[in-house]
Motif scaffolding. Structure first.
Motif, PDB file in Angstrom:
ATOM      1  N   ARG A   8      27.890  36.057  49.967  1.00 50.56           N
ATOM      2  CA  ARG A   8      29.288  35.667  50.174  1.00 50.56           C
ATOM      3  C   ARG A   8      30.198  36.898  50.177  1.00 50.56           C
ATOM      4  O   ARG A   8      31.077  37.034  51.030  1.00 50.56           O
ATOM      5  CB  ARG A   8      29.723  34.686  49.084  1.00 50.56           C
ATOM      6  CG  ARG A   8      31.086  34.048  49.313  1.00 50.56           C
ATOM      7  CD  ARG A   8      31.405  33.068  48.172  1.00 50.56           C
ATOM      8  NE  ARG A   8      32.531  32.221  48.506  1.00 50.56           N
ATOM      9  CZ  ARG A   8      33.804  32.552  48.403  1.00 50.56           C
ATOM     10  NH1 ARG A   8      34.123  33.774  47.960  1.00 50.56           N
ATOM     11  NH2 ARG A   8      34.779  31.720  48.728  1.00 50.56           N
ATOM     12  N   ALA A   9      29.986  37.776  49.212  1.00 52.41           N
ATOM     13  CA  ALA A   9      30.800  38.994  49.142  1.00 52.41           C
ATOM     14  C   ALA A   9      30.590  39.867  50.371  1.00 52.41           C
ATOM     15  O   ALA A   9      31.539  40.482  50.884  1.00 52.41           O
ATOM     16  CB  ALA A   9      30.471  39.766  47.867  1.00 52.41           C
TER      17      ALA A   9
ATOM     18  N   PHE B 235      32.779  38.821  53.423  1.00 50.50           N
ATOM     19  CA  PHE B 235      34.136  39.360  53.406  1.00 50.50           C
ATOM     20  C   PHE B 235      34.140  40.849  53.748  1.00 50.50           C
ATOM     21  O   PHE B 235      34.981  41.327  54.516  1.00 50.50           O
ATOM     22  CB  PHE B 235      34.786  39.125  52.040  1.00 50.50           C
ATOM     23  CG  PHE B 235      35.198  37.701  51.803  1.00 50.50           C
ATOM     24  CD1 PHE B 235      36.404  37.219  52.297  1.00 50.50           C
ATOM     25  CD2 PHE B 235      34.379  36.833  51.090  1.00 50.50           C
ATOM     26  CE1 PHE B 235      36.792  35.907  52.094  1.00 50.50           C
ATOM     27  CE2 PHE B 235      34.750  35.520  50.882  1.00 50.50           C
ATOM     28  CZ  PHE B 235      35.955  35.040  51.376  1.00 50.50           C
ATOM     29  N   ALA B 236      33.189  41.598  53.164  1.00 54.09           N
ATOM     30  CA  ALA B 236      33.156  43.040  53.387  1.00 54.09           C
ATOM     31  C   ALA B 236      32.880  43.375  54.848  1.00 54.09           C
ATOM     32  O   ALA B 236      33.500  44.288  55.419  1.00 54.09           O
ATOM     33  CB  ALA B 236      32.098  43.674  52.488  1.00 54.09           C
TER      34      ALA B 236
ATOM     35  N   GLU C 252      35.859  42.585  57.114  1.00 50.70           N
ATOM     36  CA  GLU C 252      36.857  43.649  57.033  1.00 50.70           C
ATOM     37  C   GLU C 252      36.478  44.849  57.901  1.00 50.70           C
ATOM     38  O   GLU C 252      37.351  45.623  58.323  1.00 50.70           O
ATOM     39  CB  GLU C 252      37.044  44.091  55.583  1.00 50.70           C
ATOM     40  CG  GLU C 252      37.741  43.047  54.710  1.00 50.70           C
ATOM     41  CD  GLU C 252      37.884  43.494  53.272  1.00 50.70           C
ATOM     42  OE1 GLU C 252      37.442  44.617  52.954  1.00 50.70           O
ATOM     43  OE2 GLU C 252      38.422  42.718  52.472  1.00 50.70           O
TER      44      GLU C 252
ATOM     45  N   SER D 287      29.882  42.765  39.464  1.00 47.07           N
ATOM     46  CA  SER D 287      30.418  41.754  40.373  1.00 47.07           C
ATOM     47  C   SER D 287      29.739  41.829  41.739  1.00 47.07           C
ATOM     48  O   SER D 287      29.360  42.912  42.200  1.00 47.07           O
ATOM     49  CB  SER D 287      31.922  41.932  40.538  1.00 47.07           C
ATOM     50  OG  SER D 287      32.207  43.059  41.346  1.00 47.07           O
TER      51      SER D 287
ATOM     52  N   GLU E 124      31.183  41.617  44.506  1.00 41.80           N
ATOM     53  CA  GLU E 124      32.051  42.410  45.363  1.00 41.80           C
ATOM     54  C   GLU E 124      31.710  43.901  45.280  1.00 41.80           C
ATOM     55  O   GLU E 124      31.695  44.607  46.298  1.00 41.80           O
ATOM     56  CB  GLU E 124      33.516  42.176  44.998  1.00 41.80           C
ATOM     57  CG  GLU E 124      34.042  40.803  45.356  1.00 41.80           C
ATOM     58  CD  GLU E 124      33.523  39.697  44.427  1.00 41.80           C
ATOM     59  OE1 GLU E 124      33.531  38.515  44.850  1.00 41.80           O
ATOM     60  OE2 GLU E 124      33.108  40.017  43.287  1.00 41.80           O
ATOM     61  N   LYS E 125      31.430  44.389  44.059  1.00 46.75           N
ATOM     62  CA  LYS E 125      31.033  45.786  43.909  1.00 46.75           C
ATOM     63  C   LYS E 125      29.667  46.026  44.545  1.00 46.75           C
ATOM     64  O   LYS E 125      29.421  47.086  45.133  1.00 46.75           O
ATOM     65  CB  LYS E 125      31.022  46.171  42.437  1.00 46.75           C
ATOM     66  CG  LYS E 125      32.416  46.286  41.820  1.00 46.75           C
ATOM     67  CD  LYS E 125      32.357  46.757  40.379  1.00 46.75           C
ATOM     68  CE  LYS E 125      33.764  46.900  39.800  1.00 46.75           C
ATOM     69  NZ  LYS E 125      33.737  47.338  38.376  1.00 46.75           N
TER      70      LYS E 125
ATOM     71  N   ALA F 225      28.450  44.360  47.126  1.00 44.94           N
ATOM     72  CA  ALA F 225      28.662  44.355  48.574  1.00 44.94           C
ATOM     73  C   ALA F 225      29.244  45.679  49.051  1.00 44.94           C
ATOM     74  O   ALA F 225      28.855  46.199  50.109  1.00 44.94           O
ATOM     75  CB  ALA F 225      29.576  43.199  48.962  1.00 44.94           C
ATOM     76  N   LYS F 226      30.175  46.217  48.289  1.00 44.56           N
ATOM     77  CA  LYS F 226      30.765  47.509  48.649  1.00 44.56           C
ATOM     78  C   LYS F 226      29.699  48.598  48.696  1.00 44.56           C
ATOM     79  O   LYS F 226      29.674  49.425  49.627  1.00 44.56           O
ATOM     80  CB  LYS F 226      31.857  47.883  47.651  1.00 44.56           C
ATOM     81  CG  LYS F 226      32.541  49.208  47.959  1.00 44.56           C
ATOM     82  CD  LYS F 226      33.627  49.546  46.936  1.00 44.56           C
ATOM     83  CE  LYS F 226      34.271  50.889  47.230  1.00 44.56           C
ATOM     84  NZ  LYS F 226      35.305  51.242  46.207  1.00 44.56           N
TER      85      LYS F 226
END
Length: 275
Positions: free
Chosen positions: A21-22, A25-26, A29, A222, A224-225, A227-228
Motif C-alpha cells: 500500500r505504501a 503512494f510512493a 508520486e 513504518s 512508509e519508511k 517504501a521510501k
C-alpha cells in the motif's frame, strides 16, 4: 544524483496493506500509473479511492496470487487497461509459524505457493512485457528471514531464502539488459503479517494470540519508511535493499558467524521480547 527513469505502469501485488500500500503512494508520486493486485477487494477499493488525488490511472485486480491461471492472465488484463508496464513489484506474502513437524503439508504448500511460486509465475508472465520498456525493474520482497533462519520459521524462511536465491540468479542473468532486479529484505515492518499469520503450535488460542502480540512488538518501522527505502534502491539500481537496523545487523552477524549467528540473535530477540 539518481533520477527516476521509469515510465508507464507499476504492477504491485499485496497492494492492499502494509508495504504494498505504501509503495502505491510512493510510486504514484513518481508519476507511475498503478495496477494493484490483492486478494482483498475491499482493501483495494479503499486504496484506489485514497489514491484519487494523485491523478494517476489506478486499476485494481482482486486476485489470489497462488491461482496460477489467474496470474498467467494478469499481464493481458493489465495490458487491456494500461500502456507499458515498466515496474513489477512481487510483494504479496503470508506468514506461518510453528516447528517443522507441527506444520501440515497443506499449510507448507499454501505458504510456498504465495511467497515463492507466485514470484516466479508473475516474473515469468511479465518479463516479456518488461523487456519492451525503455527501462524496467523487478522488485521482489524477501525478508529478514531470507538472511537468517530462526527456529519455528522453517516454512517462512524456506520461501524467503528461495525468493533471495531466485532473485540473485535472475539479476545476474538480466545483467546488461533493460530489465534490472532488486531484492528487498525488510526487517520488522509494522504490517498485518503477524496478525494474519497462521500459527501451528499445540497451544490454546490465548497463547497463540499472545505470541502474535509479541511478534507485533518487534514490528516497529513504518511501511512508509520501508517504501521510501525501496524506491530509493530502485532509483539507484541497487541489487539488494536491507530495510531497518535489524535487517542490517542480522546480515552482518550472519556473514561473520554463519553457523552460530542465532546464539547471538536469539538472545537479542528474547531481550526485546521482555523474556
Amino acid at each position: 544524483m539518481a533520477t527516476w527513469g521509469y515510465r508507464g505502469t507499476a504492477v504491485i501485488t499485496g497492494a492492499g496493506s502494509g508495504i504494498g500500500r505504501a509503495l502505491a503512494f510512493a510510486l504514484a508520486e513518481k508519476g507511475m500509473d498503478l495496477a494493484l493486485v490483492d486478494i482483498r477487494e475491499d482493501r483495494l477499493e479503499e486504496l484506489r479511492q485514497a489514491l484519487a488525488s494523485n491523478q494517476r490511472k489506478v486499476t485494481i485486480y482482486a486476485r489470489d496470487v497462488a491461482d496460477r491461471d489467474a496470474m498467467r492472465r494478469l499481464p493481458s488484463d493489465v495490458a487491456a487497461d494500461h500502456d507499458q508496464v515498466s515496474v513489477l513489484v512481487n510483494n504479496a506474502g503470508v506468514a506461518l509459524g510453528g516447528q517443522f513437524d507441527q506444520v501440515a503439508e497443506d499449510d507448507f504448500d499454501w505458504l510456498m505457493n504465495i511467497n515463492f511460486r507466485s514470484v516466479v509465475d508473475l516474473t515469468r508472465a511479465f518479463l516479456p512485457h518488461l523487456r519492451e520498456a525503455a527501462r524496467a525493474r523487478i522488485v521482489n520482497t524477501s525478508s529478514l528471514f531470507g538472511i537468517i533462519a530462526p527456529p519455528g520459521q522453517a516454512a517462512y524462511s524456506a520461501s524467503k531464502f528461495a525468493v533471495r536465491g531466485f532473485s540473485e540468479a535472475l539479476r545476474h542473468e538480466l545483467d546488461g539488459s533493460n530489465v534490472g532486479l532488486t531484492v528487498v529484505h525488510p526487517g520488522g515492518i509494522a504490517t498485518n503479517i503477524a496478525t494474519d499469520a497462521r500459527i501451528k503450535i499445540d497451544a490454546p488460542p490465548e497463547e497463540i494470540e499472545k505470541r502474535k502480540q509479541s511478534m507485533n512488538k518487534l514490528l516497529r518501522l513504518s511501511p512508509e519508511k520501508a517504501a521510501k527505502a525501496i524506491v530509493e534502491g530502485v532509483e539507484k539500481h541497487r541489487g539488494r535493499v536491507l530495510i531497518g537496523n535489524d535487517a542490517k545487523a542480522a546480515a552482518l552477524v550472519a556473514r561473520l558467524f554463519p553457523e552460530t549467528y542465532y546464539r547471538l540473535i536469539g538472545m537479542q530477540m528474547k531481550g526485546n521480547d521482555g523474556t
